[in-house]
Design a protein around this motif. Sequence first.
Motif, PDB file in Angstrom:
ATOM      1  N   LEU A  73       0.826  -1.203   0.000  1.00 55.86           N
ATOM      2  CA  LEU A  73       0.000   0.000   0.000  1.00 55.86           C
ATOM      3  C   LEU A  73       0.865   1.259   0.000  1.00 55.86           C
ATOM      4  CD1 LEU A  73      -2.924  -0.833   2.467  1.00 55.86           C
ATOM      5  CD2 LEU A  73      -3.105  -0.373   0.025  1.00 55.86           C
ATOM      6  N   ARG A  74       1.923   1.239   0.780  1.00 55.94           N
ATOM      7  CA  ARG A  74       2.809   2.396   0.851  1.00 55.94           C
ATOM      8  C   ARG A  74       3.514   2.630  -0.480  1.00 55.94           C
ATOM      9  NH1 ARG A  74       5.164   1.067   5.160  1.00 55.94           N
ATOM     10  NH2 ARG A  74       7.106   0.192   4.346  1.00 55.94           N
ATOM     11  N   ILE A  76       2.466   1.779  -3.483  1.00 58.55           N
ATOM     12  CA  ILE A  76       1.510   2.272  -4.474  1.00 58.55           C
ATOM     13  C   ILE A  76       1.210   3.752  -4.232  1.00 58.55           C
ATOM     14  CG2 ILE A  76      -0.878   2.060  -5.294  1.00 58.55           C
ATOM     15  CD1 ILE A  76      -0.610  -0.983  -4.754  1.00 58.55           C
ATOM     16  N   ALA A  77       1.057   4.131  -2.964  1.00 64.66           N
ATOM     17  CA  ALA A  77       0.784   5.538  -2.647  1.00 64.66           C
ATOM     18  C   ALA A  77       1.955   6.434  -3.066  1.00 64.66           C
ATOM     19  CB  ALA A  77       0.518   5.680  -1.146  1.00 64.66           C
ATOM     20  N   ALA A  80       2.292   6.144  -7.183  1.00 65.90           N
ATOM     21  CA  ALA A  80       1.092   6.599  -7.888  1.00 65.90           C
ATOM     22  C   ALA A  80       1.036   6.106  -9.336  1.00 65.90           C
ATOM     23  CB  ALA A  80       1.004   8.127  -7.847  1.00 65.90           C
ATOM     24  N   LEU A 100      -7.281  -0.063  -1.549  1.00 65.01           N
ATOM     25  CA  LEU A 100      -6.963   1.020  -2.479  1.00 65.01           C
ATOM     26  C   LEU A 100      -8.195   1.874  -2.765  1.00 65.01           C
ATOM     27  CD1 LEU A 100      -4.692  -0.906  -5.017  1.00 65.01           C
ATOM     28  CD2 LEU A 100      -3.960   0.874  -3.420  1.00 65.01           C
ATOM     29  N   ARG A 101      -9.338   1.226  -2.945  1.00 67.16           N
ATOM     30  CA  ARG A 101     -10.564   1.984  -3.197  1.00 67.16           C
ATOM     31  C   ARG A 101     -10.936   2.825  -1.988  1.00 67.16           C
ATOM     32  NH1 ARG A 101     -11.395   3.294  -7.442  1.00 67.16           N
ATOM     33  NH2 ARG A 101     -12.061   1.420  -8.519  1.00 67.16           N
ATOM     34  N   ARG A 103      -8.969   4.171   0.047  1.00 63.21           N
ATOM     35  CA  ARG A 103      -8.030   5.304   0.105  1.00 63.21           C
ATOM     36  C   ARG A 103      -8.192   6.246  -1.080  1.00 63.21           C
ATOM     37  NH1 ARG A 103      -6.398   1.356   2.992  1.00 63.21           N
ATOM     38  NH2 ARG A 103      -4.852   1.494   4.664  1.00 63.21           N
ATOM     39  N   THR A 105      -7.660   5.906  -4.251  1.00 63.58           N
ATOM     40  CA  THR A 105      -6.525   5.962  -5.153  1.00 63.58           C
ATOM     41  C   THR A 105      -6.957   6.439  -6.532  1.00 63.58           C
ATOM     42  OG1 THR A 105      -4.755   4.671  -6.180  1.00 63.58           O
ATOM     43  CG2 THR A 105      -6.832   3.537  -5.818  1.00 63.58           C
ATOM     44  N   LYS A 106      -6.068   7.154  -7.209  1.00 73.65           N
ATOM     45  CA  LYS A 106      -6.356   7.609  -8.571  1.00 73.65           C
ATOM     46  C   LYS A 106      -5.916   6.565  -9.607  1.00 73.65           C
ATOM     47  CE  LYS A 106      -6.158  12.528  -7.475  1.00 73.65           C
ATOM     48  NZ  LYS A 106      -5.505  13.837  -7.778  1.00 73.65           N
ATOM     49  N   SER A 107      -5.242   5.529  -9.141  1.00 73.20           N
ATOM     50  CA  SER A 107      -4.818   4.455 -10.040  1.00 73.20           C
ATOM     51  C   SER A 107      -6.028   3.634 -10.487  1.00 73.20           C
ATOM     52  CB  SER A 107      -3.821   3.528  -9.345  1.00 73.20           C
ATOM     53  OG  SER A 107      -2.713   4.240  -8.836  1.00 73.20           O
TER      54      SER A 107
END
Length: 377
Positions: A73-74, A76-77, A80, A100-101, A103, A105-107
């Motif tokens: 998670l870290r 990916i954050a 990005a 991820l959802r 949080r 995420t824009k990915s």
Amino acid sequence: MAGEPSGDAHGAALMRALRAVQPDLRLLGRGGPKMQEFAGVDLTNWSDAAAVVGLWEVIKHYRFFREQFAITLREIAERAPAAVVLIDFPGFNLRLARALRARATKSKIIYYISPQVWAWNRARIPKMARCLDLMLCIFPFEAGLYNRSGLRTIFVGHPMIEGLPENRIETKRDRNLIALFPGSRAREVRKILPPILLAAAELAKRNPALNFEIAAASASLIPEIERIIAASATSKQTPRISVGAAATLFQRAWVGVVASGTATLEAACFRMPFVLVYKVAWLTYFAARAVVKVKFLGMPNVLANRRVIPEFIQHRTDAVEIANEVERFANDSAARELVISEFDTIVSQLGGNGASAAAAAAILDEIAAENGNKCKE
């Protein structure tokens, strides 16, 4: 994100297909040795530690998975990425998608090699629709199930088909050769090989000219296979053991006895008539019976939605009955021709020789669509 050897292989093929379209694409993530060998990839090889099987094994490794989950998670954050592609491995990857959802995420969150929730918990499909942007499935019937839930899904074909041309050989089948595929993990082999050996002994009594060959999924399984053969003492004939030659054996053998799993689909692809055998611990069996919602275990039967191959599961792993069905495929030409024809029909549903390319195109289209939306904004 891949966590098992099969996912590693699919991931490497997907990465190759992505780079073929867009050579400057930056790739990072987690997988295994095949993905790690790909040039210019920032990848953590964790498949040996991640590929655990069974509830107890997962519990024992809980701390490890919890730590790796937080690290992932870290990463990916911090990085990005335009898209996060989750490859099979549902125990980890579905949780990762939800996190991820949550949080925001824009990915883009894309799942490749869809988890077989249709077999054991279809109620999870709407939940998956809420945390995934796109599902890429490898079986044709999956697309309708997911699309009806609102999860946009594309059938890309089965990546197994890609390896068929290079694995085909020019050979005649040996009428006296029976192939034995007892599974890919030690725990499977310990449960499944003994009843398979009993069936082989029964067949050898009826026809002493028969030969048997066991396909070991890896060299590390050979000592376990040899131990089980020595302990069985069911036949004077010792089966031959081969490693890394499953595709060849599928094409050389006259009939096979195959453990449930990917090997059943491989046998169908290579047109080898076979019977399915599967056995697990009783607690696992009863737990599975409580949740599994499909009528069949073997993928050829699931895809056909009827009994194409005989299935001998748990208490039905009777040596005489298994031998009877093997003999039927061995000696009854009409039965052989019918099942091979059924295999051809089933395999034709799995798409052409381009699953990885189709998946790569869908992923890049998804990213391009997102970039287009950003430009309009």
